[in-house]
Design an enzyme around this catalytic site. Structure first.
Site, PDB file in Angstrom:
ATOM      1  N   GLY A  23      21.529  12.179   9.128  1.00  0.00           N
ATOM      2  CA  GLY A  23      20.740  11.693   7.983  1.00  0.00           C
ATOM      3  C   GLY A  23      20.254  12.872   7.156  1.00  0.00           C
ATOM      4  O   GLY A  23      19.748  13.844   7.709  1.00  0.00           O
ATOM      5  N   ARG A  37      22.124  33.039   0.452  1.00  0.00           N
ATOM      6  CA  ARG A  37      21.661  34.279  -0.202  1.00  0.00           C
ATOM      7  C   ARG A  37      21.329  35.358   0.830  1.00  0.00           C
ATOM      8  O   ARG A  37      21.649  36.530   0.622  1.00  0.00           O
ATOM      9  CB  ARG A  37      20.450  33.962  -1.087  1.00  0.00           C
ATOM     10  CG  ARG A  37      20.848  33.043  -2.257  1.00  0.00           C
ATOM     11  CD  ARG A  37      20.301  33.510  -3.573  1.00  0.00           C
ATOM     12  NE  ARG A  37      20.967  32.818  -4.673  1.00  0.00           N
ATOM     13  CZ  ARG A  37      20.332  32.193  -5.664  1.00  0.00           C
ATOM     14  NH1 ARG A  37      19.002  32.164  -5.688  1.00  0.00           N
ATOM     15  NH2 ARG A  37      21.015  31.622  -6.629  1.00  0.00           N
ATOM     16  N   ASP A 116      18.851  15.658  15.965  1.00  0.00           N
ATOM     17  CA  ASP A 116      19.149  15.925  17.373  1.00  0.00           C
ATOM     18  C   ASP A 116      20.624  15.687  17.713  1.00  0.00           C
ATOM     19  O   ASP A 116      21.210  16.427  18.509  1.00  0.00           O
ATOM     20  CB  ASP A 116      18.212  15.146  18.314  1.00  0.00           C
ATOM     21  CG  ASP A 116      18.163  13.662  17.995  1.00  0.00           C
ATOM     22  OD1 ASP A 116      18.740  13.248  16.970  1.00  0.00           O
ATOM     23  OD2 ASP A 116      17.548  12.918  18.778  1.00  0.00           O
ATOM     24  N   THR A 139      15.606  16.872   9.587  1.00  0.00           N
ATOM     25  CA  THR A 139      15.489  15.413   9.666  1.00  0.00           C
ATOM     26  C   THR A 139      14.090  15.025   9.217  1.00  0.00           C
ATOM     27  O   THR A 139      13.131  15.743   9.500  1.00  0.00           O
ATOM     28  CB  THR A 139      15.732  14.882  11.095  1.00  0.00           C
ATOM     29  OG1 THR A 139      15.274  13.518  11.161  1.00  0.00           O
ATOM     30  CG2 THR A 139      14.987  15.664  12.161  1.00  0.00           C
ATOM     31  N   ASP A 141      12.513  12.671  10.478  1.00  0.00           N
ATOM     32  CA  ASP A 141      11.825  12.038  11.616  1.00  0.00           C
ATOM     33  C   ASP A 141      10.896  12.968  12.406  1.00  0.00           C
ATOM     34  O   ASP A 141      10.037  12.494  13.135  1.00  0.00           O
ATOM     35  CB  ASP A 141      12.861  11.452  12.587  1.00  0.00           C
ATOM     36  CG  ASP A 141      13.567  10.242  12.011  1.00  0.00           C
ATOM     37  OD1 ASP A 141      13.040   9.660  11.045  1.00  0.00           O
ATOM     38  OD2 ASP A 141      14.644   9.892  12.517  1.00  0.00           O
ATOM     39  N   ARG A 185      13.603   5.197  13.701  1.00  0.00           N
ATOM     40  CA  ARG A 185      14.272   4.244  14.594  1.00  0.00           C
ATOM     41  C   ARG A 185      13.816   4.479  16.031  1.00  0.00           C
ATOM     42  O   ARG A 185      13.584   3.542  16.773  1.00  0.00           O
ATOM     43  CB  ARG A 185      15.783   4.445  14.474  1.00  0.00           C
ATOM     44  CG  ARG A 185      16.576   3.224  14.835  1.00  0.00           C
ATOM     45  CD  ARG A 185      18.007   3.377  14.411  1.00  0.00           C
ATOM     46  NE  ARG A 185      18.212   3.016  13.015  1.00  0.00           N
ATOM     47  CZ  ARG A 185      19.314   3.290  12.335  1.00  0.00           C
ATOM     48  NH1 ARG A 185      20.291   3.949  12.887  1.00  0.00           N
ATOM     49  NH2 ARG A 185      19.429   2.920  11.078  1.00  0.00           N
ATOM     50  N   GLU A 201      -4.937   0.080   8.852  1.00  0.00           N
ATOM     51  CA  GLU A 201      -5.742  -0.690   9.811  1.00  0.00           C
ATOM     52  C   GLU A 201      -5.113  -0.671  11.194  1.00  0.00           C
ATOM     53  O   GLU A 201      -5.787  -0.856  12.197  1.00  0.00           O
ATOM     54  CB  GLU A 201      -5.854  -2.144   9.336  1.00  0.00           C
ATOM     55  CG  GLU A 201      -6.706  -2.279   8.100  1.00  0.00           C
ATOM     56  CD  GLU A 201      -6.916  -3.733   7.712  1.00  0.00           C
ATOM     57  OE1 GLU A 201      -6.791  -4.628   8.555  1.00  0.00           O
ATOM     58  OE2 GLU A 201      -7.212  -3.945   6.527  1.00  0.00           O
ATOM     59  N   ILE A 266      13.957   5.392   0.407  1.00  0.00           N
ATOM     60  CA  ILE A 266      13.122   6.099  -0.580  1.00  0.00           C
ATOM     61  C   ILE A 266      12.524   7.349   0.084  1.00  0.00           C
ATOM     62  O   ILE A 266      12.390   8.404  -0.538  1.00  0.00           O
ATOM     63  CB  ILE A 266      11.995   5.165  -1.077  1.00  0.00           C
ATOM     64  CG1 ILE A 266      12.568   4.122  -2.038  1.00  0.00           C
ATOM     65  CG2 ILE A 266      10.860   5.942  -1.736  1.00  0.00           C
ATOM     66  CD1 ILE A 266      11.598   3.039  -2.428  1.00  0.00           C
ATOM     67  N   GLN A 267      12.210   7.220   1.382  1.00  0.00           N
ATOM     68  CA  GLN A 267      11.580   8.333   2.106  1.00  0.00           C
ATOM     69  C   GLN A 267      12.520   9.514   2.331  1.00  0.00           C
ATOM     70  O   GLN A 267      12.083  10.614   2.621  1.00  0.00           O
ATOM     71  CB  GLN A 267      11.089   7.861   3.487  1.00  0.00           C
ATOM     72  CG  GLN A 267      10.022   6.820   3.420  1.00  0.00           C
ATOM     73  CD  GLN A 267       9.991   5.968   4.676  1.00  0.00           C
ATOM     74  OE1 GLN A 267       9.237   6.244   5.590  1.00  0.00           O
ATOM     75  NE2 GLN A 267      10.822   4.944   4.732  1.00  0.00           N
ATOM     76  N   ARG A 268      13.830   9.267   2.261  1.00  0.00           N
ATOM     77  CA  ARG A 268      14.773  10.360   2.514  1.00  0.00           C
ATOM     78  C   ARG A 268      15.112  11.126   1.239  1.00  0.00           C
ATOM     79  O   ARG A 268      15.688  12.222   1.310  1.00  0.00           O
ATOM     80  CB  ARG A 268      16.061   9.802   3.132  1.00  0.00           C
ATOM     81  CG  ARG A 268      15.942   9.462   4.595  1.00  0.00           C
ATOM     82  CD  ARG A 268      17.048  10.041   5.446  1.00  0.00           C
ATOM     83  NE  ARG A 268      18.366   9.692   5.045  1.00  0.00           N
ATOM     84  CZ  ARG A 268      19.199   8.901   5.738  1.00  0.00           C
ATOM     85  NH1 ARG A 268      18.784   8.352   6.862  1.00  0.00           N
ATOM     86  NH2 ARG A 268      20.409   8.687   5.325  1.00  0.00           N
TER      87      ARG A 268
HETATM   88  P1  ADP Z   1      21.172  13.357  13.467  1.00  0.00           P
HETATM   89  O1  ADP Z   1      21.822  14.683  13.558  1.00  0.00           O
HETATM   90  O2  ADP Z   1      20.417  13.161  12.181  1.00  0.00           O
HETATM   91  O3  ADP Z   1      20.385  13.010  14.717  1.00  0.00           O
HETATM   92  P2  ADP Z   1      23.320  11.661  14.415  1.00  0.00           P
HETATM   93  O4  ADP Z   1      22.680  11.361  15.727  1.00  0.00           O
HETATM   94  O5  ADP Z   1      24.021  10.548  13.708  1.00  0.00           O
HETATM   95  O6  ADP Z   1      22.303  12.254  13.338  1.00  0.00           O
HETATM   96  O7  ADP Z   1      24.338  12.862  14.656  1.00  0.00           O
HETATM   97  C1  ADP Z   1      25.023  13.457  13.579  1.00  0.00           C
HETATM   98  C2  ADP Z   1      26.412  13.838  14.010  1.00  0.00           C
HETATM   99  O8  ADP Z   1      26.346  14.794  15.070  1.00  0.00           O
HETATM  100  C3  ADP Z   1      27.260  12.722  14.571  1.00  0.00           C
HETATM  101  O9  ADP Z   1      27.827  11.922  13.582  1.00  0.00           O
HETATM  102  C4  ADP Z   1      28.305  13.519  15.325  1.00  0.00           C
HETATM  103  O10 ADP Z   1      29.240  14.079  14.439  1.00  0.00           O
HETATM  104  C5  ADP Z   1      27.458  14.646  15.918  1.00  0.00           C
HETATM  105  N1  ADP Z   1      27.047  14.262  17.275  1.00  0.00           N
HETATM  106  C6  ADP Z   1      26.049  13.450  17.641  1.00  0.00           C
HETATM  107  N2  ADP Z   1      26.009  13.271  18.969  1.00  0.00           N
HETATM  108  C7  ADP Z   1      27.023  14.005  19.463  1.00  0.00           C
HETATM  109  C8  ADP Z   1      27.545  14.230  20.775  1.00  0.00           C
HETATM  110  N3  ADP Z   1      27.007  13.672  21.848  1.00  0.00           N
HETATM  111  N4  ADP Z   1      28.617  15.036  20.898  1.00  0.00           N
HETATM  112  C9  ADP Z   1      29.177  15.630  19.816  1.00  0.00           C
HETATM  113  N5  ADP Z   1      28.756  15.440  18.570  1.00  0.00           N
HETATM  114  C10 ADP Z   1      27.690  14.647  18.373  1.00  0.00           C
HETATM  115  O1  F6P Z   2      17.281  10.485   9.133  1.00  0.00           O
HETATM  116  C1  F6P Z   2      16.701   9.780  10.179  1.00  0.00           C
HETATM  117  C2  F6P Z   2      16.600   8.339   9.814  1.00  0.00           C
HETATM  118  O2  F6P Z   2      16.002   8.318   8.569  1.00  0.00           O
HETATM  119  C3  F6P Z   2      15.872   7.420  10.756  1.00  0.00           C
HETATM  120  O3  F6P Z   2      14.493   7.423  10.635  1.00  0.00           O
HETATM  121  C4  F6P Z   2      16.472   6.103  10.407  1.00  0.00           C
HETATM  122  O4  F6P Z   2      16.379   5.217  11.451  1.00  0.00           O
HETATM  123  C5  F6P Z   2      17.898   6.448  10.116  1.00  0.00           C
HETATM  124  O5  F6P Z   2      17.881   7.787   9.668  1.00  0.00           O
HETATM  125  C6  F6P Z   2      18.564   5.561   9.148  1.00  0.00           C
HETATM  126  O6  F6P Z   2      19.688   6.181   8.629  1.00  0.00           O
HETATM  127  P1  F6P Z   2      20.981   5.455   8.060  1.00  0.00           P
HETATM  128  O7  F6P Z   2      20.518   4.289   7.271  1.00  0.00           O
HETATM  129  O8  F6P Z   2      21.610   6.513   7.244  1.00  0.00           O
HETATM  130  O9  F6P Z   2      21.773   5.052   9.244  1.00  0.00           O
END
Ligand code: ADP
Ligand code: F6P
Length: 335
Positions: A23, A37, A116, A139, A141, A185, A201, A266-268
């Site tokens: 994301g 740079r 992550d 991210t 998050d 999420r 609240e 909107i938050q992203r």
């Molecule tokens: P974020 O990096 O924002 O947490 P994702 O969890 O969708 O988003 O991970 C982004 C990308 O990182 C994935 O689409 C994939 O290409 C790679 N990735 C995620 N998990 C793994 C994994 N277990 N092994 C290898 N690549 C991964």
């Molecule tokens: O970038 C993280 C995040 O914004 C989460 O908070 C959210 O659940 C998720 O991405 C939604 O991403 P997408 O709609 O691109 O799957």
């Protein structure tokens, strides 16, 4: 202001590449600028931008960047390199193919900006191929272990707050109750920080279990006794879609007339805040300095205001917990 690490360059690289993955988050652009740079000004001859995260790595969609390529992006949301989710990268053979593509182009190291999941891919990639990798936490998050902060979190919180302040005006005029859904999420960092800062609240997060019926009864009583002041309930989207609607339905059963506002993507988007520009620039510059100092398989993050390094293995095996005491403040401040 951040404290930067004192690192001595001991390695030379002719060509490096960088990508943004998962994301997107506001601040990825200033991070890209910081990397490009710093690298070009530190003797690295070629800096390549990989398009669309790991998808572009596999497809060889890799292009040289110059100092001019990153002009006029420090203030822009999104990522000029584009981002993507690439399920194929979870397959070891595909990662091996990506390494071959980098080697063919003479690229000796990779910097990955993402969440992550992206850090997991980065760790596996360097472990299996030997190509040095540095990760940066990008991210909204703020759920990456080892770093107090992530690129984009501050902007996302401020964007949500701007929207909620407006909602609050109308909530107060009509004495109505608003359920505002924010992103997260798997984590409630945005919801908690937004909830405290907007005077919600009640705040609902995925980390702490709750009974839907009990929660709604408490809320309805709070409203009936005029204890709730803002009319704003902040809900993290959570894993199961529709949580906010389920809460609204229960509240209707209890005689309330809640309105729903889902802030969503909107938050992203939007221009990165001053804080995120500074964080991203320092992390970007430091990523290159760590690389030149001989580091590999690390994420560069921030702890107590200092830019530090954490082994990627630790980043991907630890979990970042939402501090119970901070979450407790959400219930202490609204009455
Ligand atoms: P974020 O990096 O924002 O947490 P994702 O969890 O969708 O988003 O991970 C982004 C990308 O990182 C994935 O689409 C994939 O290409 C790679 N990735 C995620 N998990 C793994 C994994 N277990 N092994 C290898 N690549 C991964
Ligand atoms: O970038 C993280 C995040 O914004 C989460 O908070 C959210 O659940 C998720 O991405 C939604 O991403 P997408 O709609 O691109 O799957």
């Amino acid at each position: 202001m951040f404290t930067l690490p004192h690192l001595k360059p001991i390695k030379t690289y002719k060509s490096i590449a960088l990508l943004t993955s998962g994301g997107d988050s506001p601040g990825m652009n200033p991070a890209i600028r910081g990397i490009v740079r710093t690298a070009l000004n530190s003797g690295i001859e070629n800096v390549y931008g990989v398009q669309r995260g790991y998808s572009g790595l596999i497809a060889g969609d890799i292009h040289k960047l110059t100092s001019r390529s990153v002009t006029n992006i420090v203030q822009r949301g999104g990522t000029m390199l584009k981002s993507a989710r690439c399920l194929e990268f979870k397959v070891p053979q595909i990662r091996a193919k990506a390494a071959e593509i980098l080697k063919e182009k003479g690229i000796e190291a990779l910097i990955v900006i993402g969440g992550d999941g992206s850090m997991t891919g980065a760790h596996l990639f360097t472990e299996e191929t030997g190509i040095p990798v540095i990760g940066l936490p990008g991210t909204i998050d703020n759920d990456i272990p080892g770093s107090d902060d992530t690129i984009g979190f501050d902007t996302a919180v401020n964007t949500a707050l701007g929207a909620i302040d407006r909602i609050r005006d109308t909530a107060l005029s009509h004495e109505s109750l608003f359920l505002v859904e924010v992103m997260g999420r798997n984590s409630g960092f945005i919801a908690t920080q937004v909830g405290i800062a907007c005077g919600a609240e009640l705040v609902v997060v995925p980390e702490y279990e709750f009974d839907l019926h009990d929660l709604c009864v408490t809320l309805a009583k709070q409203r009936a006794n005029k204890l709730g002041s803002s009319g704003i309930i902040v809900i993290a989207e959570g894993k199961d879609p529709g949580l906010t609607s389920r809460i609204a339905y229960q509240l209707e059963e209890l005689g309330q007339e809640p309105k729903i506002c889902i802030l969503g993507h909107i938050q992203r988007g939007g221009s990165p805040s001053g804080h995120d520009r500074m964080l991203a620039s320092c992390l970007g510059a430091s990523a290159v300095q760590y690389l030149l100092a001989g580091y590999n398989d690390i994420m560069v993050g921030v702890q107590q205001g200092a830019i530090i390094d954490i082994p990627l293995r630790k980043v991907i095996t630890d979990t970042k917990t939402l501090d119970q005491n901070i979450f407790a403040i959400t219930t202490l401040l609204h009455k």
